[in-house]
Design a protein around this motif. Structure first.
Motif: not given
Length: 949
Positions: A391-397, A491-495, A498-504
């Motif tokens: 998954c590739l997602a926004d890192d914040h906001k 942010t690119l994650v394996v498994g 990343w949720q940018g608004t929750e930073k988790d």
């Protein structure tokens, strides 16, 4: 009797009416003492007793002579009588035994009778007959017989039933059944009398089973045993005959038929299936699937990619956690039996953030994603849970997902959102592809590959292009491009994702992954994907075809039998893992009447015999000695290494393409990076020349990747070792081991020793070392070694060049070597002038030495016969108090490298003695001491000669 009863009743009623009103006022009339006349008396009596226990006791007042029982017309005659015990009390008893089973309750009225014939008021009496356990249970049948089929477990074979004549539940109900027969019988009975078998019955062991069963009432009175006979029937059940329980397979023998004598029994006499219209038989190989592939002894994923020809630019997103892959340390690796690296994702915490230095986040319009995955449905059955592989997602906001590969509701879904700069923002384009495939949730390992050439997406499952059963493609969802957002990275994650608004992290994957790789700018070749997932072990009906399962179908028994006999097992690997492979045959028969019968499954297993274990042999020179210059310049560690693979001690394998997949060169203790180094020639071009990867560390060199033995040998011979300070070492020891098939087969431990040849300092070499700086001297030495040795033309060996690596240099001081003892011999004085200038504490010694030198110059001596090497101890001069100082500026000593005629040189003792003085301090030992004693003895002899002159 009836008339008498009616008359008595009428009299009682009349007396009650006449005297009832006056009874209380007339003390001459008897009456019954009772607090609650309406409740009356209550009595209990057992069947086998005569007296009734009445509550409260029967008492009367007034002149009492007897009691009268008034029978109720509705309850019949009461078999009781009242006995007067004293003036006012009476007892109730039965006139004949009562039977609870016939009548349990009695009701009647009583009255007290005075001696004058007067009657009291009437009071009701309720009598209950209590039961006595006088009857045993009795079975409804004198014997029971039941016929059952063998090989089955029945919930109920038959039900026995017993009854009890006792009137109350305490004694009249049956509370227990029991089998009195030997407990070894495979039967049991419950409280309801249901008999069932605890294991399948076998007709061959016993045709009949005879049981003795008893019943118990709740008072635990046992019944008479009843005989139960269970007959075992051997039914005609459809199934395969002639299937061997075990089939032995020797590696390298090719396909082997598994069912050469199989025949199908359809039980045509069975009324349920008068005729057969269709027969289907499915043969499945149930080999243990360890790791991510179906082969049980496979190469590593990197080696498989190389062998199958995947694009070498594929980026591995599941590397082994360690040096250089610190970002993957949160993953949970697990090595299977075949050494494959797999990663478990727990669905809650396991994930890894991929740095952009490993994989650039922006993908081109053409790319490929491939992975091995094992996934099961969610335990809670949540159909809306998303489980991300990548998954590739926004890192914040924001929480925008740019692209992702995930599983939801047993669907494999690819999300690919176009960026705002790609095309028209007002046009819908494909953004999500959904495949409904059973492999995603069968909890088995499968290989998935996606080749994207936007807007086209091709899915490969286990190396084969995906084709839906209905012929339709995946469900495609269109969407708008992503809107622009400034100052937001990804942010690119394996498994997980990343949720940018929750930073988790959210949407974790629960399952297993292996070999996750991404190729940017190109798609993986279809033949490489097929090779990567191809099994070389399995069932087949044709050569070079290996399948997990094979289905045969026919209209008749003969057709299916012929096809099943052609099913074979094969393993094309040279060294397959020995062990058991189970084979299961499931058969379905369709009858003329439409009834479908499942035949008895046929079970067999293949015992794969152990192959002849190959031997990986490493050989070469065990010890290589080199001087300082070679160590400084760098020398090969394994100059003449030979690597071979043999199937037997004396027979090399005929396959020239025999592969190795790992070689490890270790050195202990670890290299000192200050002056030691290991290197590979043309290391940068190694991946281009061979399918071998190299990792060089302080502890040695690790070579990995499946490649031929010849290529591994070439790479090993290119390993070089260099040491800038060789004088600190006596030798360096390197150990080498190689393996094949992820360590299944390992080589012998080859030990290579590099010995440092320390120099022997001679006089001529010392002069040369003083004339040239150490670095220039070393270069001159290397240049001299490249010139053919002229000394050998005369039949004499040339002394090795000595390198002044440890001479102290200072711009303001001269190099002053340590004082040395010089061996002067008479036979050498004819060709050389020995000048000895010394400052001696004793003046006599200095004068004697000067006279000796002068006489030597004036009169040349003829060559004398060689002196004896050892001088008698009586002639030795005690020089313990003698100190000789030599002026190094005027020293001229012949070098050991100077060639003299054989007649002029006796034994070369002086060169060897001089050289021994310049060994490294670590090389000095007791063996040098005799030479030093000879030197002192020779000087003493010279002084003694001079003193005699």
């Amino acid at each position: 009797m009836i008339v008498r009863f009616l008359s008595v009743l009428c009299v009682g009623v009349f007396l009650t009416a006449v005297y009832g009103a006056e009874g209380n006022n007339n003390e001459e009339i008897p009456y019954l003492e009772l607090d609650e006349p309406d409740e009356g008396y209550h009595g209990l009596i057992k069947e086998n007793e005569t007296l009734v226990e009445v509550t409260p006791p029967i008492r009367a007042r007034g002149p009492l002579c007897s009691f009268l029982i008034l029978n109720n017309i509705h309850h019949g005659e009461a078999p009781f009588e009242i006995m007067v015990i004293d003036e006012n009390e009476a007892r109730l008893r039965v006139r004949y035994p009562l039977n609870c089973e016939k009548r349990r309750n009695y009701k009647f009225d009583i009255a007290a009778v005075g001696c004058d014939g007067s009657y009291s008021n009437t009071v009701p009496v309720h009598i209950t007959v209590t039961d006595v356990n006088e009857y045993a249970p009795v079975f409804s049948q004198s014997a029971y017989v039941k016929t059952v089929d063998e090989g089955r477990i029945y919930d109920e074979i038959l039900r026995v039933e017993a009854t009890d004549k006792d009137c109350t539940p305490r004694y009249g109900d049956v509370c227990k059944y029991e089998i009195l027969t030997d407990r070894s019988q495979p039967f049991t009975i419950n409280v309801e009398g249901v008999i069932r078998n605890t294991e399948p019955l076998d007709y061959e062991k016993s045709h009949n089973h005879i049981l003795s069963v008893v019943a118990y009432d709740c008072g635990m009175m046992q019944s008479t045993p009843v005989m139960v006979t269970i007959k075992v029937n051997k039914p005609c059940r459809a199934g395969w005959k002639g299937v061997a329980e075990r089939v032995d397979y020797a590696p390298g023998t090719g396909p082997l038929a598994l069912f050469p004598a199989a025949r199908l029994e359809t039980c045509s006499s069975d009324e349920r299936c008068p005729g057969v219209t269709r027969i289907q038989a499915a043969v499945s190989l149930q080999a243990s699937r360890v790791g991510s592939g179906c082969d049980r002894d496979t190469y590593s994923l990197h080696s498989q990619r190389t062998i199958c020809g995947l694009d070498p630019k594929t980026i591995d997103l599941l590397p082994s956690p360690g040096a250089g892959n610190e970002w993957a340390k949160s993953l949970k690796p697990d090595s299977g039996r075949d050494g494959e690296q797999m990663f478990e994702f727990d669905g809650e915490t396991t994930s890894a953030i991929v740095p952009e230095s490993v994989l650039p986040h922006s993908l081109t319009s053409s790319f490929s994603i491939s992975t091995w995955m094992r996934h099961a449905p969610p335990a809670d059955g949540d159909k809306h849970r998303k489980e991300h592989v990548l998954c590739l997602a926004d890192d914040h906001k924001m929480n925008r997902h740019h692209y992702a590969l995930f599983v939801r509701n047993c669907r494999l879904i690819l999300l690919l959102r176009r960026d705002f700069g790609e095309g028209d923002l007002n046009i819908f384009r494909p953004a999500e592809w959904r495949w409904k495939i059973p492999e995603v949730c069968d909890n088995e390992w499968h290989h998935y590959a996606l080749n994207i050439r936007f807007p086209n997406v091709d899915l490969f499952i286990d190396g084969e292009p995906y084709r839906s059963l209905d012929g339709k493609g995946p469900e495609v969802i269109d969407d708008w491009p992503l809107h622009p957002a400034h100052g937001v990275n990804t942010t690119l994650v394996v498994g997980a994702c990343w949720q940018g608004t929750e930073k988790d992290m959210k949407h974790h994957l629960r399952g297993w992954l292996a070999g996750l790789g991404v190729l940017r700018g190109a798609a993986q070749p279809s033949h490489a994907l097929s090779c990567l997932a191809r099994c070389r072990e399995g069932l087949s009906l044709a050569p070079d075809l290996y399948l997990k399962s094979v289905s045969v179908e026919g209209d008749g028994v003969a057709d299916v039998e012929t096809l099943l006999r052609r099913v074979a097992y094969g393993d094309a690997r040279a060294f397959p893992t020995p062990g058991r492979r189970n084979v299961h045959v499931a058969t379905t028969i369709t009858c003329d009447n439409g009834r479908i019968i499942k035949a008895r499954p046929a079970e067999s297993y293949i015992m794969l015999l152990a192959p002849q274990t190959p031997s990986i042999l490493l050989n070469g020179s065990a010890d290589v000695a080199r001087d300082y210059a070679h160590f400084r310049a760098g020398l090969t560690v394994f100059p003449d290494l030979g690597v071979s693979v043999r199937a037997a001690p004396a027979h090399p394998l005929a396959d020239e393409n025999q592969k190795l997949d790992s070689c490890v060169v270790s050195v202990y203790p670890a290299l000192n990076p200050d002056h030691e180094a290991l290197s590979l020639r043309a290391a940068a071009d190694l991946p281009l020349r061979y399918d071998i990867r190299a990792a060089v560390t302080r502890d040695g060199v690790i070579l990995t990747g499946a490649d031929t033995v010849h290529n591994y040998q070439k790479v090993l011979r290119e390993i070089e070792y260099s040491n800038k300070k060789p004088a600190y070492y006596l030798n360096r020891v390197f150990k080498l081991t190689c393996s094949e098939l992820n360590g299944r087969f390992t080589s012998n431990e080859y030990v290579q020793t590099l010995t440092v040849v320390h120099p022997h300092m001679s006089a001529a070499n010392e002069v040369a070392s003083r004339e040239l700086p150490s670095g220039i001297a070393d270069k001159a030495d290397v240049a001299r070694e490249s010139v053919p040795d002229r000394g050998h033309a005369h039949g004499h060996a040339v002394a090795p060049r000595v390198y002044a690596a440890h001479a102290q240099r200072d711009a303001h001081a001269a190099d002053v070597p340590a004082p040395r003892l010089i061996d002067l011999r008479p036979e050498q004085s004819a060709n050389h002038v020995a000048l000895l200038i010394g400052v001696v504490a004793v003046g006599v010694v200095v004068l004697a030495a000067g006279v000796g030198v002068a006489r030597t110059r004036r009169s040349p001596r003829a060559p004398a016969a060689p002196r004896a090497r050892h001088v008698d101890s009586e002639m030795a001069w005690d020089d313990s108090a003698l100190t000789i100082t030599v002026n190094p500026m005027e020293e001229s000593v012949p070098s050991c490298g100077t060639h003299v005629n054989a007649a002029d040189s006796s034994d070369g003792e002086s060169c060897s003695d001089s050289d021994s003085e310049h060994h490294d301090s670590s090389d000095e030992d007791d063996e040098v001491m005799p030479n030093k004693q000879h030197k002192y003895r020779n000087i003493s002899q010279l002084e003694w000669d001079n003193s005699t002159m």
